[in-house]
Design an enzyme around this catalytic site. Structure first.
Site, PDB file in Angstrom:
ATOM      1  CB  SER A 123      -0.943  -0.002   1.209  1.00  0.00           C
ATOM      2  OG  SER A 123      -0.231  -0.275   2.403  1.00  0.00           O
TER       3      SER A 123
ATOM      4  CG  ASP B 222       2.458  -6.659   1.321  1.00  0.00           C
ATOM      5  OD1 ASP B 222       2.159  -7.799   1.702  1.00  0.00           O
ATOM      6  OD2 ASP B 222       1.685  -5.690   1.369  1.00  0.00           O
TER       7      ASP B 222
ATOM      8  CD  GLU C 134      -7.547  -5.723   1.804  1.00  0.00           C
ATOM      9  OE1 GLU C 134      -6.412  -6.243   1.733  1.00  0.00           O
ATOM     10  OE2 GLU C 134      -7.800  -4.585   1.379  1.00  0.00           O
TER      11      GLU C 134
HETATM   12  O1  KIV Z   1      -0.439  -3.457   1.700  1.00  0.00           O
HETATM   13  C1  KIV Z   1      -1.146  -3.386   2.714  1.00  0.00           C
HETATM   14  O2  KIV Z   1      -1.229  -2.349   3.388  1.00  0.00           O
HETATM   15  C2  KIV Z   1      -1.891  -4.569   3.109  1.00  0.00           C
HETATM   16  C3  KIV Z   1      -2.886  -4.413   4.212  1.00  0.00           C
HETATM   17  C4  KIV Z   1      -4.104  -3.765   3.690  1.00  0.00           C
HETATM   18  C5  KIV Z   1      -3.184  -5.692   4.866  1.00  0.00           C
HETATM   19  O3  KIV Z   1      -1.716  -5.598   2.541  1.00  0.00           O
END
Ligand code: KIV
Length: 271
Positions: A52, A90, A189
């Site tokens: 994100s 991520d 989510e």
């Molecule tokens: O990238 C992110 O912020 C996420 C959250 C929404 C869990 O994957």
């Protein structure tokens, strides 16, 4: 001699113990050193260096454009600001979906170049080979099911996922697969609360929800959303704890006024 208090780092094992005891897990995103330091100091259990960052740090419409190099930059900044939280990073779009060897290479780069403690990737059955290969190198993996923003162009919309039985059953199946593959936790989510609660009951690993109700083992939000920095994004599941956008714009407006009026700097602010 000063006695320094040892700060114990949260581990994947800690999270499992929390689930076993019924203690809820708190998780927030962070993307830079200064914010991560405050989030860590506040006592968060898990910091997610989320892709994100593509939206809130770089201003892209989706999470797709962010690169592995950019994620590594964010993650290494976050790590330098933390001493307590477990830091999960991520894997960005395009860095793991192609094949499991590429997934492993991406995960190893994250672990080696950032000092993070685990990686997260999106998807169920489709990515299970990659999950197993990454785990075989000793890298802890967090799954992500339900609304998976990296597949936004496949879904076509950010509405609630898995309302229909077929998709709900696939989500339950995927959660079991990810658990069997060895994931230490799964983010779910934007799905109905009853479905998320069922998954949290059926699997033994922690389920962290975002827009998935209160029946799961923990909650995650995007930091910029819950602090009210990002004012355009107002989904029903979001609770805002500050209106930082208004406060920051107000403070900067005051600074501009003080400079223009020559009120700043005054004598005590000068040498
Ligand atoms: O990238 C992110 O912020 C996420 C959250 C929404 C869990 O994957």
């Amino acid at each position: 001699m000063s006695v320094q208090k040892e700060i114990k780092r949260v581990t994947t094992k800690t999270l499992q113990e929390m689930k076993n005891k019924g203690e809820k897990i708190s998780m927030l995103t962070a993307y830079d050193f200064s914010m991560a330091r405050m989030v860590d100091e506040a006592g968060i259990d898990v910091i997610l260096v989320g892709d994100s960052a593509s939206n809130v740090m770089a201003g892209h419409e989706t999470t797709l454009p962010i690169t592995l190099d950019q994620m590594i930059y964010h993650a290494s900044s976050v790590i330098r600001g933390t001493s307590r939280a477990l830091v999960v990073v991520d894997l960005p779009f395009g860095s793991y979906q192609g094949n499991s060897k590429e997934a492993l290479t991406s995960a190893i780069r994250v672990m080696k170049e950032t000092g993070a403690h685990a990686i997260k990737l999106e998807g169920g059955e489709e990515v299970v080979e990659s999950v197993k290969r990454i785990l075989s190198a000793g890298v802890p993996v967090m799954g992500h099911l339900g609304l998976t923003p990296q597949s936004i162009y496949k879904f076509g919309t950010y509405v609630v996922r898995a309302r229909e039985e077929e998709e709900a059953l696939k989500l339950i199946h995927d959660a079991h697969l990810l658990q069997e593959a060895g994931c230490f936790a799964i983010v779910i989510e934007k799905v109905p609360a009853t479905l998320a609660e069922r998954v949290a009951r059926e699997v033994s690993i922690p389920i962290i929800g975002i827009g998935a109700g209160g029946g799961v083992d923990g909650q995650v939000l995007v930091l910029h959303d819950m602090l009210g920095i990002n004012t355009e994004f107002k989904p029903r599941f979001l609770r805002t704890y500050l209106n930082l956008h208004e406060q920051i714009v107000g403070a900067i407006g005051n600074y501009v006024k003080d400079v223009k009026s020559k009120d700043f700097p005054n004598e005590s602010e000068s040498y």
